[in-house]
Motif scaffolding. Structure first.
Motif, PDB file in Angstrom:
ATOM      1  N   ASP A   1      85.740  30.480  76.285  1.00 21.71           N
ATOM      2  CA  ASP A   1      87.174  30.596  76.508  1.00 21.71           C
ATOM      3  C   ASP A   1      87.808  29.338  77.075  1.00 21.71           C
ATOM      4  N   LYS A   2      87.168  28.734  78.067  1.00 22.38           N
ATOM      5  CA  LYS A   2      87.797  27.625  78.774  1.00 22.38           C
ATOM      6  C   LYS A   2      87.806  26.316  77.982  1.00 22.38           C
ATOM      7  N   HIS A   3      86.888  26.174  77.046  1.00 25.36           N
ATOM      8  CA  HIS A   3      86.741  24.888  76.386  1.00 25.36           C
ATOM      9  C   HIS A   3      87.051  24.909  74.893  1.00 25.36           C
ATOM     10  N   GLY A   4      87.418  26.054  74.350  1.00 28.09           N
ATOM     11  CA  GLY A   4      87.623  26.161  72.917  1.00 28.09           C
ATOM     12  C   GLY A   4      88.621  25.171  72.359  1.00 28.09           C
ATOM     13  N   HIS A   5      89.638  24.831  73.152  1.00 32.20           N
ATOM     14  CA  HIS A   5      90.682  23.933  72.653  1.00 32.20           C
ATOM     15  C   HIS A   5      90.154  22.530  72.360  1.00 32.20           C
ATOM     16  N   LEU A   6      89.006  22.155  72.938  1.00 35.07           N
ATOM     17  CA  LEU A   6      88.465  20.822  72.702  1.00 35.07           C
ATOM     18  C   LEU A   6      88.176  20.596  71.221  1.00 35.07           C
ATOM     19  N   LEU A   7      87.768  21.655  70.541  1.00 34.13           N
ATOM     20  CA  LEU A   7      87.517  21.564  69.103  1.00 34.13           C
ATOM     21  C   LEU A   7      88.718  22.028  68.296  1.00 34.13           C
ATOM     22  N   LEU A   8      89.309  23.166  68.683  1.00 36.44           N
ATOM     23  CA  LEU A   8      90.368  23.757  67.873  1.00 36.44           C
ATOM     24  C   LEU A   8      91.573  22.845  67.757  1.00 36.44           C
ATOM     25  N   ARG A   9      91.872  22.093  68.800  1.00 37.59           N
ATOM     26  CA  ARG A   9      93.079  21.268  68.796  1.00 37.59           C
ATOM     27  C   ARG A   9      92.967  20.082  67.839  1.00 37.59           C
ATOM     28  N   VAL A  10      91.757  19.658  67.515  1.00 36.33           N
ATOM     29  CA  VAL A  10      91.627  18.490  66.646  1.00 36.33           C
ATOM     30  C   VAL A  10      91.559  18.878  65.170  1.00 36.33           C
ATOM     31  N   LEU A  11      91.663  20.174  64.883  1.00 39.17           N
ATOM     32  CA  LEU A  11      91.556  20.627  63.500  1.00 39.17           C
ATOM     33  C   LEU A  11      92.895  21.179  63.002  1.00 39.17           C
ATOM     34  N   PRO A  12      93.234  20.974  61.733  1.00 36.17           N
ATOM     35  CA  PRO A  12      94.458  21.542  61.157  1.00 36.17           C
ATOM     36  C   PRO A  12      94.284  23.042  60.910  1.00 36.17           C
ATOM     37  N   PRO A  13      95.362  23.768  60.558  1.00 36.38           N
ATOM     38  CA  PRO A  13      95.243  25.213  60.314  1.00 36.38           C
ATOM     39  C   PRO A  13      94.236  25.566  59.235  1.00 36.38           C
ATOM     40  N   ILE A  14      94.112  24.710  58.209  1.00 34.08           N
ATOM     41  CA  ILE A  14      93.115  24.905  57.156  1.00 34.08           C
ATOM     42  C   ILE A  14      92.333  23.609  56.986  1.00 34.08           C
ATOM     43  N   VAL A  15      91.036  23.687  57.153  1.00 36.88           N
ATOM     44  CA  VAL A  15      90.160  22.569  56.808  1.00 36.88           C
ATOM     45  C   VAL A  15      89.534  22.915  55.459  1.00 36.88           C
ATOM     46  N   HIS A  16      89.887  22.164  54.439  1.00 27.21           N
ATOM     47  CA  HIS A  16      89.424  22.426  53.078  1.00 27.21           C
ATOM     48  C   HIS A  16      88.345  21.408  52.719  1.00 27.21           C
ATOM     49  N   ILE A  17      87.120  21.876  52.529  1.00 28.17           N
ATOM     50  CA  ILE A  17      86.003  21.008  52.175  1.00 28.17           C
ATOM     51  C   ILE A  17      85.718  21.209  50.691  1.00 28.17           C
ATOM     52  N   ARG A  18      86.001  20.206  49.893  1.00 26.35           N
ATOM     53  CA  ARG A  18      85.800  20.337  48.452  1.00 26.35           C
ATOM     54  C   ARG A  18      84.313  20.264  48.107  1.00 26.35           C
ATOM     55  N   GLY A  19      83.888  21.105  47.172  1.00 24.00           N
ATOM     56  CA  GLY A  19      82.481  21.211  46.817  1.00 24.00           C
ATOM     57  C   GLY A  19      81.984  20.060  45.978  1.00 24.00           C
ATOM     58  N   GLY A  20      80.689  20.082  45.688  1.00 28.84           N
ATOM     59  CA  GLY A  20      80.109  19.086  44.811  1.00 28.84           C
ATOM     60  C   GLY A  20      79.553  17.872  45.511  1.00 28.84           C
ATOM     61  N   ARG A  21      79.824  17.739  46.846  1.00 30.93           N
ATOM     62  CA  ARG A  21      79.335  16.556  47.539  1.00 30.93           C
ATOM     63  C   ARG A  21      78.313  16.897  48.618  1.00 30.93           C
ATOM     64  N   GLN A  22      78.388  18.087  49.153  1.00 29.89           N
ATOM     65  CA  GLN A  22      77.527  18.453  50.267  1.00 29.89           C
ATOM     66  C   GLN A  22      76.451  19.420  49.798  1.00 29.89           C
ATOM     67  N   SER A  23      75.310  18.868  49.364  1.00 34.44           N
ATOM     68  CA  SER A  23      74.243  19.729  48.859  1.00 34.44           C
ATOM     69  C   SER A  23      73.682  20.633  49.954  1.00 34.44           C
TER      70      SER A  23
END
Length: 326
Positions: free
Chosen positions: A130-152
């Protein structure tokens, strides 16, 4: 550990639900707000739209992955104009519940004269400390879209999770839990690489060879008597060039970042009531308890002793005062 592993360990992401979904025909599934969670998923076969309330929409194709860090309402659908069916109610009707996965099946409406390929997805939900979640959540946009085909590695984990959900085996719960964490980290890695030239913050700075080396050194040995000169040496740069690049990449001065990271580590240990203030101060490179207490109160807004007595009574300062992100 490396800085990303350090921060994720502090956040303690807990996978509390993993499941697969298959849908055919024309369909739209709505998922209600779940604040404080991060959703991670991927398309195994087919394609569909993903829309987040107030956060736009993307088109997901086979092999694409996504992260939803905001906890907002979102929809998965074949048509953005189609009214959604409550996905939670649908899951309950099929006997799914938190902590118990499997594969849910949804039959949409047939489309006359048009073949609509079935879609299959896997997804996991995580809670963060609870206390530290913003450390990660704040640096990410509402949708992180990772396109396929590159990350096996990511694709392998997604397909393996679908197999585990489709054909449960002894020990499957632990395998799915580990796969969920693997998908989360792989998606974060790819987003870091995709956004490093356009984003500022600790997460994206890790992909810079010079700044990442200095940050790794700080995280590996937070108690070391780091100076601007010794950190610049880790990066293989002059002091002035390093200080400027660190500020531009991370969003704060090197020594400020080090102090804030130390205070986050101290707050975690104080909350666990494992060590005295003096022991924590020495373990983080402070020669005196008073110097540590002054730094802790400046960053956290409360003395370490008061924080240690009632950690739940105090809020962690705003994210911009801790690990910055823009």
């Amino acid at each position: 550990m490396d800085p990303l592993s350090d921060v994720l360990s502090l956040l303690r992401p807990q996978n509390y639900f993993s499941a697969g979904t298959t849908a055919s025909g024309a369909w739209s599934l709505g998922f209600p707000d779940q604040a404080g969670t991060i959703k991670c998923g991927a398309v195994v076969t087919g394609a569909c739209f993903l829309a987040v309330a107030g956060g736009g929409s993307v088109y997901l194709e086979e092999g694409d992955a996504f992260l939803l860090p905001s906890g907002r309402d979102f929809r998965l659908c074949t048509d953005l104009a189609r009214a959604p069916v409550n996905a939670v109610a649908m899951l309950k009707r099929q006997g799914h519940r938190a902590g118990k996965g499997g594969i849910a099946h949804f039959e949409g409406e047939p489309v006359p004269g048009q073949a609509v390929a079935p879609v299959s997805l896997v997804s996991s939900r995580f809670t963060l400390a609870d206390k530290h979640g913003h450390l990660l959540l704040r640096v990410l946009p509402p949708i992180v879209h990772i396109r396929g085909g590159r990350q096996s590695d990511l694709r392998w984990a997604v397909e393996r999770m679908m197999r585990e959900l489709r054909d449960p085996q002894p020990g499957g719960f632990l395998i799915i839990e580990h796969l969920a964490h693997m998908i989360l980290v792989q998606a974060l890695r790819q987003h870091m690489q995709d956004s490093r030239s356009t984003s500022i913050g600790w997460l994206f700075a890790l992909t810079d060879p010079q700044i990442g080396a200095a940050m790794s050194a700080m995280h590996e040995a937070p108690a070391q008597r780091w100076t601007l000169a010794t950190l610049a040496a880790q990066a293989g740069m002059s002091r002035s060039s390093f200080a400027q690049k660190f500020k531009e990449t991370v969003g704060s001065a090197p020594m400020d970042y080090l102090t804030r990271w130390r205070m986050l580590l101290a707050a975690e240990r104080l909350a666990q009531n494992e060590d005295s203030v003096s022991v924590i101060a020495l373990s983080l490179g402070y020669s005196s308890e008073s110097a540590f207490s002054t730094a802790f109160k400046r960053i956290m807004g409360v003395s370490p002793r008061d924080y240690g007595r009632q950690p739940d009574a105090f809020s962690i300062p705003p994210p911009q005062q801790l690990l910055p992100a823009t």
